[in-house]
Design an enzyme around this catalytic site. Sequence first.
Site, PDB file in Angstrom:
ATOM      1  N   VAL A  69       0.835  -1.205   0.000  1.00 15.03           N
ATOM      2  CA  VAL A  69       0.000   0.000   0.000  1.00 15.03           C
ATOM      3  C   VAL A  69       0.875   1.263   0.000  1.00 15.03           C
ATOM      4  O   VAL A  69       0.634   2.221  -0.743  1.00 15.03           O
ATOM      5  CB  VAL A  69      -0.949   0.010   1.228  1.00 15.03           C
ATOM      6  CG1 VAL A  69      -1.634   1.365   1.374  1.00 15.03           C
ATOM      7  CG2 VAL A  69      -1.977  -1.096   1.104  1.00 15.03           C
ATOM      8  N   LYS A  91      15.661  -2.698   2.163  1.00 19.58           N
ATOM      9  CA  LYS A  91      14.561  -2.258   1.298  1.00 19.58           C
ATOM     10  C   LYS A  91      14.792  -0.821   0.845  1.00 19.58           C
ATOM     11  O   LYS A  91      14.578  -0.478  -0.319  1.00 19.58           O
ATOM     12  CB  LYS A  91      13.236  -2.315   2.068  1.00 19.58           C
ATOM     13  CG  LYS A  91      12.342  -3.445   1.691  1.00 19.58           C
ATOM     14  CD  LYS A  91      11.025  -3.250   2.418  1.00 19.58           C
ATOM     15  CE  LYS A  91       9.929  -4.096   1.879  1.00 19.58           C
ATOM     16  NZ  LYS A  91       8.682  -3.896   2.633  1.00 19.58           N
ATOM     17  N   THR A 124      -5.485  -0.746   7.620  1.00 23.04           N
ATOM     18  CA  THR A 124      -6.824  -1.128   8.066  1.00 23.04           C
ATOM     19  C   THR A 124      -6.822  -1.365   9.572  1.00 23.04           C
ATOM     20  O   THR A 124      -6.081  -2.214  10.065  1.00 23.04           O
ATOM     21  CB  THR A 124      -7.285  -2.395   7.321  1.00 23.04           C
ATOM     22  OG1 THR A 124      -7.236  -2.125   5.925  1.00 23.04           O
ATOM     23  CG2 THR A 124      -8.703  -2.773   7.704  1.00 23.04           C
ATOM     24  N   LEU A 129      -7.290  -0.465  -2.758  1.00 23.77           N
ATOM     25  CA  LEU A 129      -6.535  -1.010  -3.892  1.00 23.77           C
ATOM     26  C   LEU A 129      -6.670  -2.524  -3.980  1.00 23.77           C
ATOM     27  O   LEU A 129      -6.708  -3.201  -2.965  1.00 23.77           O
ATOM     28  CB  LEU A 129      -5.042  -0.704  -3.735  1.00 23.77           C
ATOM     29  CG  LEU A 129      -4.603   0.744  -3.581  1.00 23.77           C
ATOM     30  CD1 LEU A 129      -3.111   0.793  -3.280  1.00 23.77           C
ATOM     31  CD2 LEU A 129      -4.932   1.513  -4.834  1.00 23.77           C
ATOM     32  N   GLU A 167      -4.734  -5.896  -5.375  1.00 23.25           N
ATOM     33  CA  GLU A 167      -3.430  -6.339  -5.850  1.00 23.25           C
ATOM     34  C   GLU A 167      -3.573  -6.747  -7.313  1.00 23.25           C
ATOM     35  O   GLU A 167      -4.579  -7.313  -7.713  1.00 23.25           O
ATOM     36  CB  GLU A 167      -2.912  -7.501  -4.999  1.00 23.25           C
ATOM     37  CG  GLU A 167      -2.652  -7.054  -3.585  1.00 23.25           C
ATOM     38  CD  GLU A 167      -2.001  -8.127  -2.723  1.00 23.25           C
ATOM     39  OE1 GLU A 167      -1.370  -9.040  -3.255  1.00 23.25           O
ATOM     40  OE2 GLU A 167      -2.140  -8.007  -1.494  1.00 23.25           O
ATOM     41  N   ASN A 177     -15.156  -4.705   2.471  1.00 22.50           N
ATOM     42  CA  ASN A 177     -14.500  -5.998   2.285  1.00 22.50           C
ATOM     43  C   ASN A 177     -15.401  -7.145   2.722  1.00 22.50           C
ATOM     44  O   ASN A 177     -15.460  -8.181   2.066  1.00 22.50           O
ATOM     45  CB  ASN A 177     -13.169  -6.040   3.045  1.00 22.50           C
ATOM     46  CG  ASN A 177     -12.034  -5.455   2.211  1.00 22.50           C
ATOM     47  OD1 ASN A 177     -12.218  -5.135   1.040  1.00 22.50           O
ATOM     48  ND2 ASN A 177     -10.872  -5.307   2.804  1.00 22.50           N
ATOM     49  N   LEU A 206     -18.985 -12.245  -8.558  1.00 17.53           N
ATOM     50  CA  LEU A 206     -19.908 -13.376  -8.607  1.00 17.53           C
ATOM     51  C   LEU A 206     -19.245 -14.542  -9.328  1.00 17.53           C
ATOM     52  O   LEU A 206     -19.912 -15.371  -9.933  1.00 17.53           O
ATOM     53  CB  LEU A 206     -21.201 -12.977  -9.334  1.00 17.53           C
ATOM     54  CG  LEU A 206     -22.163 -12.076  -8.552  1.00 17.53           C
ATOM     55  CD1 LEU A 206     -23.419 -11.789  -9.377  1.00 17.53           C
ATOM     56  CD2 LEU A 206     -22.567 -12.716  -7.218  1.00 17.53           C
ATOM     57  N   GLY A 260     -15.581 -20.178  -7.243  1.00 19.75           N
ATOM     58  CA  GLY A 260     -14.235 -20.743  -7.342  1.00 19.75           C
ATOM     59  C   GLY A 260     -13.856 -21.522  -6.105  1.00 19.75           C
ATOM     60  O   GLY A 260     -14.727 -22.022  -5.379  1.00 19.75           O
ATOM     61  N   CYS A 282      -6.441  -9.274   2.617  1.00 17.48           N
ATOM     62  CA  CYS A 282      -7.512  -8.422   3.152  1.00 17.48           C
ATOM     63  C   CYS A 282      -8.775  -9.170   3.556  1.00 17.48           C
ATOM     64  O   CYS A 282      -9.181  -9.120   4.718  1.00 17.48           O
ATOM     65  CB  CYS A 282      -7.883  -7.361   2.124  1.00 17.48           C
ATOM     66  SG  CYS A 282      -6.673  -6.046   2.042  1.00 17.48           S
TER      67      CYS A 282
HETATM   68  C1  UDX Z   1      -9.399  -6.885  -1.854  1.00 22.12           C
HETATM   69  C2  UDX Z   1     -10.406  -5.768  -2.172  1.00 22.12           C
HETATM   70  O1  UDX Z   1     -10.966  -5.995  -3.473  1.00 22.12           O
HETATM   71  C3  UDX Z   1      -9.736  -4.403  -2.109  1.00 22.12           C
HETATM   72  O2  UDX Z   1     -10.703  -3.379  -2.314  1.00 22.12           O
HETATM   73  C4  UDX Z   1      -9.085  -4.242  -0.736  1.00 22.12           C
HETATM   74  O3  UDX Z   1      -8.387  -3.034  -0.677  1.00 22.12           O
HETATM   75  C5  UDX Z   1      -8.134  -5.388  -0.448  1.00 22.12           C
HETATM   76  O4  UDX Z   1      -8.811  -6.630  -0.593  1.00 22.12           O
HETATM   77  P1  UDX Z   1      -7.435  -8.122  -3.138  1.00 22.12           P
HETATM   78  O5  UDX Z   1      -7.231  -8.893  -1.876  1.00 22.12           O
HETATM   79  O6  UDX Z   1      -6.236  -7.560  -3.827  1.00 22.12           O
HETATM   80  O7  UDX Z   1      -8.403  -6.877  -2.877  1.00 22.12           O
HETATM   81  O8  UDX Z   1      -8.135  -9.098  -4.177  1.00 22.12           O
HETATM   82  P2  UDX Z   1      -9.542  -9.275  -4.887  1.00 22.12           P
HETATM   83  O9  UDX Z   1      -9.359  -9.081  -6.340  1.00 22.12           O
HETATM   84  O10 UDX Z   1     -10.612  -8.506  -4.243  1.00 22.12           O
HETATM   85  O11 UDX Z   1      -9.778 -10.847  -4.663  1.00 22.12           O
HETATM   86  C6  UDX Z   1      -9.812 -11.416  -3.371  1.00 22.12           C
HETATM   87  C7  UDX Z   1     -10.049 -12.907  -3.437  1.00 22.12           C
HETATM   88  O12 UDX Z   1     -11.373 -13.199  -3.851  1.00 22.12           O
HETATM   89  C8  UDX Z   1      -9.134 -13.665  -4.413  1.00 22.12           C
HETATM   90  O13 UDX Z   1      -8.705 -14.860  -3.799  1.00 22.12           O
HETATM   91  C9  UDX Z   1     -10.031 -13.950  -5.596  1.00 22.12           C
HETATM   92  O14 UDX Z   1      -9.643 -15.092  -6.285  1.00 22.12           O
HETATM   93  C10 UDX Z   1     -11.370 -14.123  -4.912  1.00 22.12           C
HETATM   94  N1  UDX Z   1     -12.535 -13.831  -5.779  1.00 22.12           N
HETATM   95  C11 UDX Z   1     -12.755 -12.572  -6.227  1.00 22.12           C
HETATM   96  C12 UDX Z   1     -13.430 -14.840  -6.105  1.00 22.12           C
HETATM   97  O15 UDX Z   1     -13.268 -15.999  -5.703  1.00 22.12           O
HETATM   98  N2  UDX Z   1     -14.516 -14.532  -6.883  1.00 22.12           N
HETATM   99  C13 UDX Z   1     -14.752 -13.284  -7.348  1.00 22.12           C
HETATM  100  O16 UDX Z   1     -15.768 -13.088  -8.039  1.00 22.12           O
HETATM  101  C14 UDX Z   1     -13.840 -12.265  -7.007  1.00 22.12           C
END
Ligand code: UDX
Length: 424
Positions: free
Chosen positions: A14, A38, A120, A145, A147, A202, A244, A247, A254
Amino acid sequence: MDREPIGVIGAGYVGLVTAAGFAELGHEVWVREIVPEKVESLGRGEVPIHEPGLPELVRKNAERLHFTTEMGDMLERARLLFVCVDTPPTYSGDADLSRVEAVLSELGDSNEHALVMKSTVPVGTGRSIARRREEIGYVSNPEFLKEGSAVDDFRSPDRVVVGADEDSAEYADRVEALYAPLDAEIVRTDVASAEMIKLASNAFLATKISFINEIANVSEELGADVREVARGMGLDDRIGPKFLQAGVGFGGSCFPKDVQALKQLAGNTGYHFQLLTAVIEVNELQKRRTISKLQKHLGSLAGKEVALLGVAFKPDTDDVREATSLVLAGRLAGEGANVRAYDPVVGERARGMLAGATIAGSALEALDGADAAVLVTEWQEFGELDWTGEVKSRMRVPLVVDGRNYLDREELVAAGFTYEGIGR
Ligand code: UDX
């Protein structure tokens, strides 16, 4: 116009995106990081994490980005200090705030600085800090954000949340001004509500995923295809198409942590957050369902060769925190299977994290002689494999469990594969 210099505490994922993003907007940015190695490598323009576009952004703005181990360097030059330190979960599920506390203890009694909290934190943290340290300003500016697309997310956020109580209103105005060039919707609110917006967002997204995963599990039994169901549901404006995708469960730094933290936070007030308890449990079970899909076709997994495709919790990141691969590798080892894992970016780092697994140098090497392939992370590379030719001829048993519904089922089945997706 002169842009206000800013400070960023913590050069993690972040912190680096925030620092590079504001440097790109023309600010001098002072980044304080406690790990000297770093600081040295960042000073040379080397970015220690895998995030598309970030190394380019850091190098492009190198002149305005200053990395230091010294808090003093930063306090001297910047007044708004973005706190971007880790708040990992403790064993009890609460957030560990020791790094935030460490920052506080280093601030001295300045009355011209403000903390802008991006880390957070539990709802109530801001007010508690403001009570203890009246002289320091406090603004909550939670981070949304994702990742893998963090640089784009910085440039065009859905919204920017700025929470401040009365005493810090002026600092909050200055934080708002920093984001003005992005032309984003600003949600100006109080500190506690800002903190809750982050956790609730979240938790809601995680709930959406667990919901569609349960619909998937029931669809498997009833003969529906969850992808069709999600498509039909998502066209309803009130539901929306995102998050949606059924998986093998959600992971990352997060969702698992924040859902647990919100549940715990509610519990501390005496409120039992039933829905979130279920969201977590559904996700834990979802991560394990692959095992029975393999057993359905292979019987006992003892001595079976299983190729695990993908270790990262999602594509385009090297992050393995709470990744489904870790749970699966452990369960497969428990069943006596031999696991060969491959990830395009995590690579050798996966060794030691995946219980008993061998780390392959390529997807084909992992698939060589395998009794089954399990696709855990939907890396593009896995879609581009020559499944019907090279892969098919290398595998001992052409069985695929597609944990992300990512591959072309029809093509695989036509080529003689046994295909198991999620919810179809
Ligand atoms: C998340 C939030 O989206 C972001 O706003 C917050 O700041 C940090 O946490 P991130 O952890 O980077 O971001 O990943 P994200 O793309 O949200 O996916 C999280 C997990 O959910 C992944 O393991 C992904 O595979 C899973 N996922 C996501 C699903 O299984 N199905 C989906 O439809 C979307």
